[in-house]
Design an enzyme around this catalytic site. Structure first.
Site, PDB file in Angstrom:
ATOM      1  N   HIS A  82     -38.079 -44.080 -52.433  1.00  0.00           N
ATOM      2  CA  HIS A  82     -38.515 -45.295 -51.753  1.00  0.00           C
ATOM      3  C   HIS A  82     -38.457 -45.110 -50.241  1.00  0.00           C
ATOM      4  CE1 HIS A  82     -34.390 -46.225 -50.608  1.00  0.00           C
ATOM      5  NE2 HIS A  82     -34.041 -45.934 -51.853  1.00  0.00           N
ATOM      6  N   ASP A 335     -33.207 -40.884 -53.595  1.00  0.00           N
ATOM      7  CA  ASP A 335     -32.681 -39.637 -53.035  1.00  0.00           C
ATOM      8  C   ASP A 335     -31.827 -38.924 -54.070  1.00  0.00           C
ATOM      9  OD1 ASP A 335     -30.785 -41.676 -52.982  1.00  0.00           O
ATOM     10  OD2 ASP A 335     -30.225 -41.388 -50.887  1.00  0.00           O
TER      11      ASP A 335
END
Length: 449
Positions: A82, A335
């Site tokens: 994102h 991540d």
């Protein structure tokens, strides 16, 4: 999951114009546009760990970015983080508590003889940061990624999009789709877009740790606490000397560092960033590296990183081994997704492992700013060549640049790629692991479903 018609209308009506998108790219040190890249000089925004705005990773020395002209990318699997977001709900109090303390000591601040980089405090520092949601720069990053993907792979067509079911991930996928499909996305959204739950009862290669009962976020967080007790006190002492009677704590300094990173993520600029030296920023960066390495990387206990990341590797090989499978897989996650996959593969590994006691090794391999900045892109390419290679090849493009597959027995030193079969062979251990098997249950505990 189908988003509401009102959201689709909002996206179409509020799409970033090309002029607006490029405006964000003008200041590459903070703008987070997809064309940003590592500068030869030191840039603070490229030393904020996984809170860094997106920038193109450096091309490794000796590696060519472009494939030979006789090669064609036949299949792609890309995992996209994102975009830039507001602080997490657990991080925001560090900033709001700092703001409150400064507000309670306005008179002391006005009397203080502040150096130039702290003069902004005399005008008062306030924060309007929200929490968890995408920011405007975050939306622009994903929109631009969609455009870039269309331009970089004109021979391939994305037909489906999958996103982890979390608001900022879903919204990121929608902005990417707007950049890639343009106006056509309004009609495609209902059939081309799907989500996968991020919970403890769904086996997922995007969030495998959620079904690992023995996994604990504190594996990384405890390391940050230990390192924070080393690097934060000298900064606290320095700023308290400049701000008599304000009585800043280590937590307040943490809030100021978060304010630097998240002001950049939300507004593209922060007065707090100038309050710290490059060494202090790099110490903060190391804290964020320790968090990710400890909770989602090589400092997980035992071989947990291999077990967790193997879920993604199995999915990658499964798809690339199926000649009749779809050609493009576009997926959105975190991540953590990327770091777990890299760690399971044995890439970007430091020996000895990163230590919460320091020192900060400037040439360490595990650098989350390079691996997983906001809007990070882990793009796997399977390609064939008419003359330069006889068998299908595989390459990893991480944030726009090749990451050499040094784990392969015969890596192509010119392109950082290797034969797909070579990749399979060196990952036999990872590919032998399956979600919910004996190894999973030993490492993670029985998921119970």
């Amino acid at each position: 999951m189908k988003l509401s018609a009102s959201f689709n209308a909002f996206v179409v009506l509020s799409c970033i114009s090309m002029t607006g998108a490029h405006a964000l790219d003008i200041d590459i040190s903070i703008g987070g546009g997809s064309q940003s890249s590592v500068s030869s000089g030191w840039q603070l925004s490229q030393h904020l760990g996984n809170l860094s705005p997106y920038f193109k990773a450096p091309v490794p020395k000796g590696i060519q970015e472009d494939l030979p002209e006789d090669c064609t990318v036949d299949q792609i699997m890309t995992m996209i983080r994102h975009g830039s977001r507001y602080p997490l709900a657990s991080e925001l109090p560090f900033i709001t508590n700092l703001v409150a303390k400064l507000g309670n000591h306005t008179a002391d601040i006005q009397k203080a003889k502040l150096p130039g980089n702290l003069q902004f405090l005399k005008d008062g520092y306030t924060s309007t940061l929200g929490h968890d949601d995408l920011t405007a720069p975050g939306r622009a990053q994903l929109f631009q990624h969609g455009i870039d993907f269309r331009l970089n792979y004109p021979q391939l067509n994305a037909t489906t999009i999958l996103a982890g079911l979390q608001d900022r991930v879903v919204e990121s996928a929608q902005w990417w789709a707007q950049g890639y499909f343009g106006r056509a996305w309004a009609g495609l959204n209902a059939t081309a877009f799907s989500t996968i739950p991020e919970n403890n009862v769904t086996a997922s290669w995007i969030t495998p740790m959620n079904t690992c009962k023995k996994w604990d976020y504190n594996f990384g967080n405890n390391a940050t606490i230990e390192w924070g007790s080393i690097y934060l006190p000298p900064i606290t002492k320095r700023l308290n000397k400049a701000l008599p009677h304000v009585n800043l704590t280590n937590d307040d300094i943490h809030g100021a560092l978060y304010a630097c990173a998240y002001d950049l993520a939300a507004h593209g600029v922060s007065p707090w960033c100038n309050a710290f030296s490059s060494t202090e920023i790099e110490n903060f960066e190391y804290e964020l590296d320790l968090l990710m390495d400890g909770a989602f990387g090589y400092n997980l206990p035992g071989s947990m990183e291999t077990t967790l990341g193997s879920v993604f590797i199995n999915k990658l090989v499964e798809r690339f081994s199926n000649a009749t499978a779809q050609k493009v897989f576009v997926e959105f996650g975190h991540d953590t997704t990327i770091d777990m996959a890299l760690s399971a593969l044995g890439l970007v590994q430091d020996k000895p492992a990163l230590s919460a006691k320091g020192p900060v090794r400037p040439n360490r391999k595990f650098r989350t700013a390079l691996q997983v900045p906001f809007a990070a892109q882990m793009t796997w390419e399977k390609f064939t060549c008419s003359s330069t290679s006889k068998t299908p090849q595989i390459r990893l493009m991480l944030n726009g640049s090749p990451l050499p597959l040094s784990i392969c027995k015969k890596m192509d030193k010119k392109y950082g790629s290797c034969a797909f079969q070579d990749f399979i062979d060196v990952n036999k251990e990872q590919l032998s692991l399956k979600w919910g098997d004996n190894n999973w249950n030993t490492t993670c505990g029985d998921p119970g479903f």
